[in-house]
Write a protein that holds these residues in place. Structure first.
Motif, PDB file in Angstrom:
ATOM      1  N   VAL A  61       9.810 -10.389  -2.855  1.00  0.00           N
ATOM      2  CA  VAL A  61       8.657  -9.968  -3.647  1.00  0.00           C
ATOM      3  C   VAL A  61       7.408 -10.130  -2.782  1.00  0.00           C
ATOM      4  CG1 VAL A  61       7.302 -10.487  -5.695  1.00  0.00           C
ATOM      5  CG2 VAL A  61       9.796 -10.640  -5.779  1.00  0.00           C
ATOM      6  N   PRO A  62       6.808  -9.024  -2.385  1.00  0.00           N
ATOM      7  CA  PRO A  62       5.671  -9.136  -1.474  1.00  0.00           C
ATOM      8  C   PRO A  62       4.498  -9.857  -2.123  1.00  0.00           C
ATOM      9  CG  PRO A  62       5.905  -6.865  -2.256  1.00  0.00           C
ATOM     10  CD  PRO A  62       7.104  -7.624  -2.750  1.00  0.00           C
ATOM     11  N   PRO A  63       3.559 -10.306  -1.308  1.00  0.00           N
ATOM     12  CA  PRO A  63       2.398 -11.017  -1.866  1.00  0.00           C
ATOM     13  C   PRO A  63       1.554 -10.096  -2.738  1.00  0.00           C
ATOM     14  CG  PRO A  63       2.045 -10.519   0.445  1.00  0.00           C
ATOM     15  CD  PRO A  63       3.473 -10.169   0.148  1.00  0.00           C
ATOM     16  N   GLY A  64       0.508 -10.657  -3.306  1.00  0.00           N
ATOM     17  CA  GLY A  64      -0.345  -9.908  -4.210  1.00  0.00           C
ATOM     18  C   GLY A  64      -1.023  -8.728  -3.530  1.00  0.00           C
ATOM     19  N   VAL A  65      -1.446  -7.794  -4.376  1.00  0.00           N
ATOM     20  CA  VAL A  65      -2.096  -6.577  -3.897  1.00  0.00           C
ATOM     21  C   VAL A  65      -3.599  -6.828  -3.906  1.00  0.00           C
ATOM     22  CG1 VAL A  65      -2.262  -4.092  -4.219  1.00  0.00           C
ATOM     23  CG2 VAL A  65      -0.249  -5.328  -5.085  1.00  0.00           C
ATOM     24  N   ARG A  66      -4.198  -6.803  -2.731  1.00  0.00           N
ATOM     25  CA  ARG A  66      -5.638  -7.080  -2.657  1.00  0.00           C
ATOM     26  C   ARG A  66      -6.417  -5.785  -2.869  1.00  0.00           C
ATOM     27  NH1 ARG A  66      -3.263 -10.544   0.860  1.00  0.00           N
ATOM     28  NH2 ARG A  66      -3.420 -12.704   0.195  1.00  0.00           N
ATOM     29  N   PRO A  67      -7.712  -5.886  -3.163  1.00  0.00           N
ATOM     30  CA  PRO A  67      -8.501  -4.680  -3.445  1.00  0.00           C
ATOM     31  C   PRO A  67      -8.350  -3.654  -2.326  1.00  0.00           C
ATOM     32  CG  PRO A  67      -9.784  -6.647  -3.932  1.00  0.00           C
ATOM     33  CD  PRO A  67      -8.501  -7.116  -3.323  1.00  0.00           C
ATOM     34  N   GLY A  68      -8.098  -2.413  -2.727  1.00  0.00           N
ATOM     35  CA  GLY A  68      -7.973  -1.333  -1.755  1.00  0.00           C
ATOM     36  C   GLY A  68      -6.588  -1.196  -1.162  1.00  0.00           C
ATOM     37  N   GLU A  69      -5.712  -2.126  -1.458  1.00  0.00           N
ATOM     38  CA  GLU A  69      -4.366  -2.076  -0.887  1.00  0.00           C
ATOM     39  C   GLU A  69      -3.388  -1.444  -1.869  1.00  0.00           C
ATOM     40  OE1 GLU A  69      -4.313  -6.151   1.856  1.00  0.00           O
ATOM     41  OE2 GLU A  69      -2.960  -5.952   0.145  1.00  0.00           O
ATOM     42  N   TYR A  70      -2.210  -1.087  -1.359  1.00  0.00           N
ATOM     43  CA  TYR A  70      -1.095  -0.716  -2.236  1.00  0.00           C
ATOM     44  C   TYR A  70      -0.035  -1.787  -2.130  1.00  0.00           C
ATOM     45  CZ  TYR A  70       1.071   1.053   2.076  1.00  0.00           C
ATOM     46  OH  TYR A  70       1.575   1.164   3.336  1.00  0.00           O
ATOM     47  N   VAL A  71       0.857  -1.832  -3.108  1.00  0.00           N
ATOM     48  CA  VAL A  71       1.866  -2.886  -3.126  1.00  0.00           C
ATOM     49  C   VAL A  71       2.814  -2.730  -1.935  1.00  0.00           C
ATOM     50  CG1 VAL A  71       3.495  -1.668  -4.643  1.00  0.00           C
ATOM     51  CG2 VAL A  71       3.479  -4.162  -4.613  1.00  0.00           C
ATOM     52  N   GLY A  72       3.025  -3.813  -1.223  1.00  0.00           N
ATOM     53  CA  GLY A  72       3.906  -3.772  -0.060  1.00  0.00           C
ATOM     54  C   GLY A  72       3.219  -3.339   1.213  1.00  0.00           C
ATOM     55  N   GLN A  73       1.907  -3.239   1.180  1.00  0.00           N
ATOM     56  CA  GLN A  73       1.178  -2.761   2.368  1.00  0.00           C
ATOM     57  C   GLN A  73       1.385  -3.699   3.559  1.00  0.00           C
ATOM     58  OE1 GLN A  73      -2.676  -1.109   1.513  1.00  0.00           O
ATOM     59  NE2 GLN A  73      -3.451  -1.501   3.585  1.00  0.00           N
ATOM     60  N   SER A  74       1.543  -4.985   3.274  1.00  0.00           N
ATOM     61  CA  SER A  74       1.734  -5.921   4.389  1.00  0.00           C
ATOM     62  C   SER A  74       3.030  -5.617   5.136  1.00  0.00           C
ATOM     63  CB  SER A  74       1.738  -7.371   3.878  1.00  0.00           C
ATOM     64  OG  SER A  74       2.795  -7.600   2.962  1.00  0.00           O
ATOM     65  N   LEU A  75       3.985  -4.986   4.463  1.00  0.00           N
ATOM     66  CA  LEU A  75       5.231  -4.612   5.129  1.00  0.00           C
ATOM     67  C   LEU A  75       5.140  -3.222   5.747  1.00  0.00           C
ATOM     68  CD1 LEU A  75       8.294  -4.944   5.728  1.00  0.00           C
ATOM     69  CD2 LEU A  75       8.725  -3.941   3.475  1.00  0.00           C
ATOM     70  N   LEU A  76       4.592  -2.265   5.002  1.00  0.00           N
ATOM     71  CA  LEU A  76       4.692  -0.858   5.392  1.00  0.00           C
ATOM     72  C   LEU A  76       3.425  -0.303   6.033  1.00  0.00           C
ATOM     73  CD1 LEU A  76       6.615  -0.109   2.223  1.00  0.00           C
ATOM     74  CD2 LEU A  76       7.375   0.839   4.414  1.00  0.00           C
ATOM     75  N   GLY A  77       2.352  -1.037   5.928  1.00  0.00           N
ATOM     76  CA  GLY A  77       1.065  -0.529   6.377  1.00  0.00           C
ATOM     77  C   GLY A  77       0.914  -0.530   7.893  1.00  0.00           C
TER      78      GLY A  77
END
Lengths: 386, 394
Positions: free
Chosen positions: B378-394
């Protein structure tokens, strides 16, 4: 019913709790002369009355101390008339006994050691008839003897037939082995709740593939079952003659160990009654669902054997039940007959239809009859001990 | 525009609740457990990383809108053109947000296919602990109720709100993902906040008394949130968690025939108050050494003894399970049980050993059959301007 870790219980000697029914605080005590409260602390055993009229007495026992406590009603001669164990701090448990007129002793045993805190208690004559303990004792003794003999006989036949089965299997006579398989297992299934009570042997003898832990070696009946009926297996590699001998010898040796241990067991009436309940649970969970004999599909043989064993247990305690709760005895007898009728309809020769030959409707009716029998059966132990 | 939140509903305070979608951690974990659940696992059907990212962006937008009590799409269920299907399915018209949270997770299949092949260039970022769970004794898994490349947990006070969320997210995903399985839960079985009372499972016992609570922030860091240094190749998961989902069928009819004293012995607690059998009240710590008539008064094979942190190297999990009843089975029995959801820092230390111990000794296993199982990161929280999972796929 969960049995494996309770094997030690089967080694205890004769029934002490012949007239006992311990229940939790939730059931409404039958008020009147019979409701008595008991508060057990580390050094006081406060009983709300010192006498009560003969008949059903309900002691509501609250543990006000810091250790686990027990409460006993003893006869004048020290015989245990009723007991309730394992009352944790702040908890309340009920003891219901049928007591005839006479002198008794109440006992709280905080910490469960020593003589406990005792006080005299008198049961005064009333117009309620209470069966004398000596006639009860005889019935109980007879039931225990009867069931012990049955278990030993089944165990002996299991050992003998397992011997024949493994011989045929080792010799590569698969047709004979397949015929002997369900027949031999009948004797296991009739006493399954006893046989599986040995937590070390049960996994070696009766584990199904899905029961295994990672790394656990699969042995016993069902390992050989898969080798004899590999049709449902994917990419199955048959066992070699040498491997067959290893599994077969292991099965026979463990069955021999089991038979030796069973010879040392004695049974109390509550264990017999609980065993009958447990056998029907085995039917409900694994046989009527077709999970027990996944490869051979001989589930109905096991089903019948579980029912046989349950019926023997019930019949053994029936004379006691006839005195305590004749209506329950009648219901059980009728429900056994209804279930048996459905099973008989599936007989083929000396055996049964294979599970995958049953229609969904037939399975559902069997399951319904199992539920119909199991519900009243779940009240048997309490009735026999009342 | 006919916004959902603007319409009057005879809403209870709970129904009017909203929880922020964005934050350091995803909502729906330490959020006070809502009453209802709809959970869905998806197979990713596209081969395109771009389309996967586009979906996660679209899901982020829709989820954020719905958790605010708005429609899934920007137009709304009845505001659009009459010659087009609406961009929101409409069953939540008039319903407030209902405390909706939507939580996303990634299964092992997102990183590698069944043959171990890298699917989206993510294989080198697959967390070490994100593997198929091993087979446990008592598992009787239905492949159609197990696994999944993605998961979405929708929790709300109103079942229609939770179902609306999953339905609309699934719809948005068609062509990129396909629903693999989904599960409804009709009643929470855990508390995740000290303000909540303990609910009951279908065995009739209080469940989750000793659960990890939102207020225990230090314990959450130790047992729930993945730490920054936990896994060098999966730094993207820091602040996230692992989610174990297990569909645990109960053999209800057999259980119901157990005497009350036996039921309490199997659990190790009283059925009424939930107090441990060693005494006290619901929140009294169990005393596993207090002697009883035959061994400890709380039996060693009782459920509370089997899974207690004291007997499991101190590990705890944040359980967030739900009661389910999926009608009746072929034999006329209730197809019912506990849909077990637990958030934890590492399944290798916080779940697998506990489950193995439970399978080995827990008296309750006699009445349980696990029919579905899945593990997600379960990825971390979604910060403003981000999409869910951005830390993995961004």
């Amino acid at each position: 019913m969960r049995i494996p870790l309770l094997a030690a219980l089967f080694l205890t000697v004769p029934a002490v709790a012949a007239c006992t029914q311990n229940t939790n605080g939730g059931t409404g005590p039958e008020l009147g002369g019979g409701a008595i409260t008991v508060t057990s602390t580390n050094d006081v055993c406060e009983v709300s009355a010192t006498e009560a009229p003969a008949g059903k007495l309900t002691f509501t026992v609250t543990n006000g101390g810091s250790e686990v406590t027990e409460f006993y009603l003893l006869g004048e001669d020290g015989r245990i008339v009723g007991e309730v164990e394992n009352i944790g701090p702040n908890l309340t448990r009920e003891l219901v006994v049928n007591a005839a007129a006479g002198k008794y002793v109440t006992t709280c045993k905080p910490g469960m050691s020593g003589k406990g805190i005792q006080a005299d208690f008198t049961v005064t004559p009333s117009d309620v008839a209470v069966a004398t303990s000596s006639s009860q004792d005889q019935l109980i003794h007879a039931a225990e003897e009867h069931y012990g003999g049955y278990v030993q006989e089944q165990s002996d036949r299991l050992l003998a037939k397992t011997g024949k089965f493994v011989s045929a299997y080792k010799a590569g006579d698969d047709a004979a082995a397949r015929t002997l398989y369900a027949d031999a297992r009948t004797h296991w299934e009739r006493i399954e709740t006893v046989a599986e009570s040995f937590g070390d042997l049960d996994p070696k003898l009766d584990a199904r593939e899905a029961d295994l832990e990672p790394g656990q070696k699969w042995t016993g009946w069902h390992r050989i079952e898969k080798d004899l009926w590999p049709a449902r297996a994917e990419r199955y590699a048959a066992l070699s003659t040498k491997q067959r001998a290893v599994y077969a010898d292991d099965l026979l040796a463990n069955t021999r160990t089991l038979d030796g241990r069973i010879g040392k067991l004695e049974f109390t009436v509550d264990q017999i009654a609980n065993g009958s309940r447990g056998l029907l649970e085995e039917v409900a969970k694994a046989k009527v669902t077709g999970e027990e004999e996944y490869w051979s599909r001989t589930d109905l043989w096991d089903f019948q054997a579980n029912v046989d064993g349950a019926r023997v247990g019930v019949e053994g305690v029936e004379p006691i039940l006839q005195e305590k709760d004749p209506a329950l005895a009648k219901t059980l007898s009728a429900r056994f007959a209804e279930l048996q009728k459905l099973l008989d309809a599936q007989r083929v020769g000396n055996g049964f239809r294979y599970y995958d030959e049953l229609s969904p409707d037939q399975v559902k009716r069997l399951a319904g009859a199992v539920n119909a029998l199991s519900e009243p059966l779940s009240r048997l132990t309490a009735a026999v001990l009342s | 525009m006919l916004g959902r939140a603007t319409e009057d509903a005879a809403a209870s305070p709970a129904a009017a609740l909203t929880y922020p979608f964005r934050g350091d951690h995803q909502a729906g974990i330490v959020t006070p457990a809502q009453e209802r659940l709809h959970f869905a696992a998806f197979d990713v059907t596209t081969k395109s990383r771009g389309r996967l990212v586009a979906l996660l962006k679209a899901w982020t937008d829709a989820a954020e809108r719905m958790t605010r009590g708005l429609s899934a799409g920007e137009i709304g269920p009845v505001e659009g053109a009459v010659n087009l299907p609406p961009d929101d399915t409409g069953e939540a018209i008039g319903l407030p947000a209902g405390g909706l949270t939507i939580t996303f997770g990634f299964g092992p299949g997102l990183f590698r296919d069944a043959h171990g092949k890298d699917r989206f260039g993510l294989a080198d970022r697959q967390p070490e602990a994100l593997r198929e769970l091993p087979h446990f004794p008592g598992d009787n898994l239905d492949p159609a109720r197990s696994g999944g490349d993605l998961c979405v947990q929708a929790c709300a006070e109103d079942p229609q709100v939770a179902v609306h969320a999953i339905r609309n997210l699934a719809r948005i995903g068609f062509g990129t993902v396909a629903v693999r399985w989904s599960q409804l839960g009709f009643g929470r079985t855990s508390t995740t906040s000290t303000d909540q009372s303990t609910p009951r499972n279908l065995f009739g016992f209080k469940d989750g008394t000793a659960n990890l609570k939102a207020q225990e922030t230090a314990a959450l860091d130790s047992h729930v949130w993945v730490g920054t240094g936990d896994d060098a190749r999966a730094g993207w998961l820091a602040g996230g968690s692992y989610l174990v989902a297990r569909r645990i069928n109960m053999t209800i009819e057999v259980w119901d025939r157990q005497p009350l004293g036996d039921q309490e012995g199997f659990i190790g607690r009283t059925k009424g108050t939930g107090a441990p059998l060693s005494g006290g009240d619901e929140f009294t710590e169990p005393d596993f050494h207090l002697p009883g008539a035959d061994g400890p008064v709380i039996s060693r094979d009782s459920h509370v003894s089997a899974v207690h942190p004291a007997h499991n190297d101190g590990v705890r999990m944040l359980r967030r399970g739900y009661n389910f009843v999926d009608g009746t089975d072929a034999l006329g029995g209730l197809n019912a049980g506990l849909f077990f959801l637990a958030y934890l820092r590492d399944p290798r230390t916080h779940f697998i050993p506990v489950q193995l111990r439970m399978a080995r000794i827990d008296a309750l296993m006699e009445y349980l059959k696990v029919t579905g199982s899945a593990l997600f990161a379960v990825p971390p929280g979604v910060r403003p301007g981000e999409y869910v999972g951005q830390s993995l796929l961004g």
